[in-house]
Motif scaffolding. Structure first.
Motif, PDB file in Angstrom:
ATOM      1  N   ASP A 187       0.577  -1.240   0.839  1.00  0.00           N
ATOM      2  CA  ASP A 187       1.049  -0.875   2.173  1.00  0.00           C
ATOM      3  C   ASP A 187       2.492  -0.408   2.142  1.00  0.00           C
ATOM      4  O   ASP A 187       2.831   0.631   2.720  1.00  0.00           O
ATOM      5  CB  ASP A 187       0.904  -2.045   3.140  1.00  0.00           C
ATOM      6  CG  ASP A 187       1.455  -1.700   4.515  1.00  0.00           C
ATOM      7  OD1 ASP A 187       0.742  -1.044   5.292  1.00  0.00           O
ATOM      8  OD2 ASP A 187       2.619  -2.062   4.800  1.00  0.00           O
ATOM      9  N   PHE A 191       3.764   3.336   3.006  1.00  0.00           N
ATOM     10  CA  PHE A 191       4.704   3.460   4.124  1.00  0.00           C
ATOM     11  C   PHE A 191       6.002   4.122   3.683  1.00  0.00           C
ATOM     12  O   PHE A 191       6.544   4.990   4.376  1.00  0.00           O
ATOM     13  CB  PHE A 191       4.983   2.069   4.696  1.00  0.00           C
ATOM     14  CG  PHE A 191       6.059   2.029   5.745  1.00  0.00           C
ATOM     15  CD1 PHE A 191       5.818   2.488   7.026  1.00  0.00           C
ATOM     16  CD2 PHE A 191       7.325   1.520   5.450  1.00  0.00           C
ATOM     17  CE1 PHE A 191       6.816   2.449   8.005  1.00  0.00           C
ATOM     18  CE2 PHE A 191       8.319   1.474   6.411  1.00  0.00           C
ATOM     19  CZ  PHE A 191       8.068   1.943   7.696  1.00  0.00           C
ATOM     20  N   ARG A 196      -0.780   8.630   0.136  1.00  0.00           N
ATOM     21  CA  ARG A 196      -1.951   7.789   0.348  1.00  0.00           C
ATOM     22  C   ARG A 196      -2.765   7.750  -0.942  1.00  0.00           C
ATOM     23  O   ARG A 196      -3.005   8.786  -1.575  1.00  0.00           O
ATOM     24  CB  ARG A 196      -2.832   8.353   1.463  1.00  0.00           C
ATOM     25  CG  ARG A 196      -2.109   8.514   2.787  1.00  0.00           C
ATOM     26  CD  ARG A 196      -2.056   7.245   3.576  1.00  0.00           C
ATOM     27  NE  ARG A 196      -3.280   7.012   4.315  1.00  0.00           N
ATOM     28  CZ  ARG A 196      -3.458   6.002   5.152  1.00  0.00           C
ATOM     29  NH1 ARG A 196      -2.481   5.131   5.342  1.00  0.00           N
ATOM     30  NH2 ARG A 196      -4.594   5.837   5.803  1.00  0.00           N
ATOM     31  N   PRO A 335       2.948  -1.971  11.844  1.00  0.00           N
ATOM     32  CA  PRO A 335       1.590  -1.963  11.289  1.00  0.00           C
ATOM     33  C   PRO A 335       0.572  -2.522  12.273  1.00  0.00           C
ATOM     34  O   PRO A 335       0.760  -3.588  12.849  1.00  0.00           O
ATOM     35  CB  PRO A 335       1.706  -2.836  10.032  1.00  0.00           C
ATOM     36  CG  PRO A 335       2.912  -3.687  10.262  1.00  0.00           C
ATOM     37  CD  PRO A 335       3.834  -2.898  11.124  1.00  0.00           C
ATOM     38  N   ASP A 339      -3.944  -0.265  10.080  1.00  0.00           N
ATOM     39  CA  ASP A 339      -3.355  -0.523   8.767  1.00  0.00           C
ATOM     40  C   ASP A 339      -4.062  -1.686   8.077  1.00  0.00           C
ATOM     41  O   ASP A 339      -4.225  -1.690   6.853  1.00  0.00           O
ATOM     42  CB  ASP A 339      -1.856  -0.811   8.911  1.00  0.00           C
ATOM     43  CG  ASP A 339      -1.095   0.382   9.460  1.00  0.00           C
ATOM     44  OD1 ASP A 339      -1.033   1.415   8.764  1.00  0.00           O
ATOM     45  OD2 ASP A 339      -0.583   0.292  10.588  1.00  0.00           O
ATOM     46  N   ARG A 342      -7.115  -0.207   6.645  1.00  0.00           N
ATOM     47  CA  ARG A 342      -6.767   0.537   5.432  1.00  0.00           C
ATOM     48  C   ARG A 342      -6.685  -0.404   4.223  1.00  0.00           C
ATOM     49  O   ARG A 342      -7.203  -0.100   3.137  1.00  0.00           O
ATOM     50  CB  ARG A 342      -5.427   1.247   5.642  1.00  0.00           C
ATOM     51  CG  ARG A 342      -4.797   1.875   4.408  1.00  0.00           C
ATOM     52  CD  ARG A 342      -5.561   3.067   3.946  1.00  0.00           C
ATOM     53  NE  ARG A 342      -4.917   3.714   2.793  1.00  0.00           N
ATOM     54  CZ  ARG A 342      -5.509   4.615   2.024  1.00  0.00           C
ATOM     55  NH1 ARG A 342      -6.752   4.989   2.280  1.00  0.00           N
ATOM     56  NH2 ARG A 342      -4.876   5.148   1.013  1.00  0.00           N
TER      57      ARG A 342
END
Length: 364
Positions: A187, A191, A196, A335, A339, A342
């Motif tokens: 994460d 970020f 990604r 988040p 998220d 994800r």
């Protein structure tokens, strides 16, 4: 802004972190629920709540709760978060959001359809040093990022005589080391860089095939450590080592984000500085008003230079933004349950790769 009233489900370590951050963010801890009324009463005293709840369900239904905090074992997150959103509450749920990507997707969709304010404590986003790296990368100072690598190492399960509910996949989910801490690294990397992960290959390993339970040894089916190679949507490659059995490492989340013009290194065990690598020289930038940027780390640097900004400070910064989202516009970078979904998708890709012994695609 009205004073927001929090209800915390789960009175353990992380529940205490939430309670401190609630108060520091201007909220009040109204109720605490735990696995029994007796445990809730003890936790309410320890966490400084005004009262205890008979059950999690009673807390969620209470009229004097605006924000429900879910700080319980992983297998309970889905039901509690869904119930809290349906009750019209804002919800802050510890990761993993759910123990399957399907359940996490349903929670994220419910948040969208109901308009519920949600947040998942991916709090490493909120270190000023991380935000400074993000700002410099987004402004082009790194050049093209081509290698993203690092680790997240702990040692709290380093002995075979130590165990925890997270070791049990029925409570913790199918992945332990990656699902518990590796997702934090992924994460904060995504970020900070804007990249990604699109494809990965993983290997899972155990230091201890069995651990001492309450009465006897029990076979361990979740990993003590994970090694991941990955590719991103912007053409970078990377690697991650995650372990809960690395002696001497208490909470070492470390990354190096390597670009063609500069590299940025952050170490959570030395959190108050950012290492910037260059070809002719490198430097360590300490957190401070003259070193960090407006729009970057300076915006979340709320302590004077020389006063270390650590984990609880970052958690409080997260909570402040989460509570601001309940009463007004959602702060950029907070988040959400999306998220959390994800993270569940990446976790399942890690497990699938290890099982297949091959590269797998990570769904977008």
């Amino acid at each position: 802004m009205p004073t927001l009233r929090a209800g915390i489900i789960g009175g353990g370590f992380i529940g205490g972190v939430h309670a401190y951050a609630v108060r520091a963010s201007g909220g009040v801890v109204m109720q605490v629920a735990d696995h029994s009324p007796e445990a809730a009463a003890l936790a309410a005293t320890r966490l400084g709540a005004r009262s205890s709840a008979e059950s999690a369900e009673a807390l969620i239904a209470s009229d004097d709760i605006d924000v429900v905090h879910i700080c319980t074992p992983n297998d309970t997150h889905f039901d509690l978060a869904l119930a809290a959103m349906k009750a019209g509450k804002a919800v802050i749920c510890e990761k993993p959001l759910a123990t399957s990507s399907e359940d996490a997707a349903l929670l994220a969709e419910t948040a969208r359809s109901t308009g519920a304010v949600t947040a998942v404590p991916f709090i490493y986003r909120f270190y000023p040093s991380v935000l400074e790296a993000r700002h410099r990368i987004s402004s082009g100072q790194a050049g093209a990022l081509w290698m993203l690598h690092g680790s997240y190492l702990q040692d709290w399960l380093s002995s075979s005589q130590e165990t925890n509910w997270r070791v049990d996949p029925a409570k913790g989910g199918g992945s332990r080391a990656f699902g518990d801490i590796g997702v934090h690294w992924c994460d904060v990397m995504e970020f900070t860089t804007g990249h990604r992960i699109t494809r990965l290959v993983s290997r899972l390993s155990q230091a201890h095939p069995s651990r001492k339970g309450d009465e006897s040894d029990s076979v361990v089916s979740t990993e003590d450590g994970a090694v991941i190679l990955f590719e991103t949507d912007r053409g970078a490659t990377g690697s991650l080592v995650a372990s809960q059995v690395s002696l001497g490492r208490k909470n070492k989340l470390w990354f190096s984000l390597d670009g063609t013009d500069a590299a940025y290194v952050f170490d959570q065990e030395l959190p108050d500085s950012l290492w910037i690598g260059g070809r002719s020289s490198s430097q360590v930038i300490p957190r401070g008003p003259d070193t960090f940027s407006a729009g970057g780390g300076a915006d979340y640097s709320r302590l004077p230079a020389g006063h270390p900004h650590g984990y609880q400070d970052s958690f409080t910064a997260f909570m402040t933004d989460a509570y601001a989202a309940v009463s007004g516009p959602r702060p950029e970078g907070l988040p959400s349950f999306s998220d959390g979904h994800r993270a569940a998708v990446i976790t399942e890709a890690v497990l699938a790769s290890a099982m297949k012994d091959s590269w797998v695609e990570v769904p977008s």
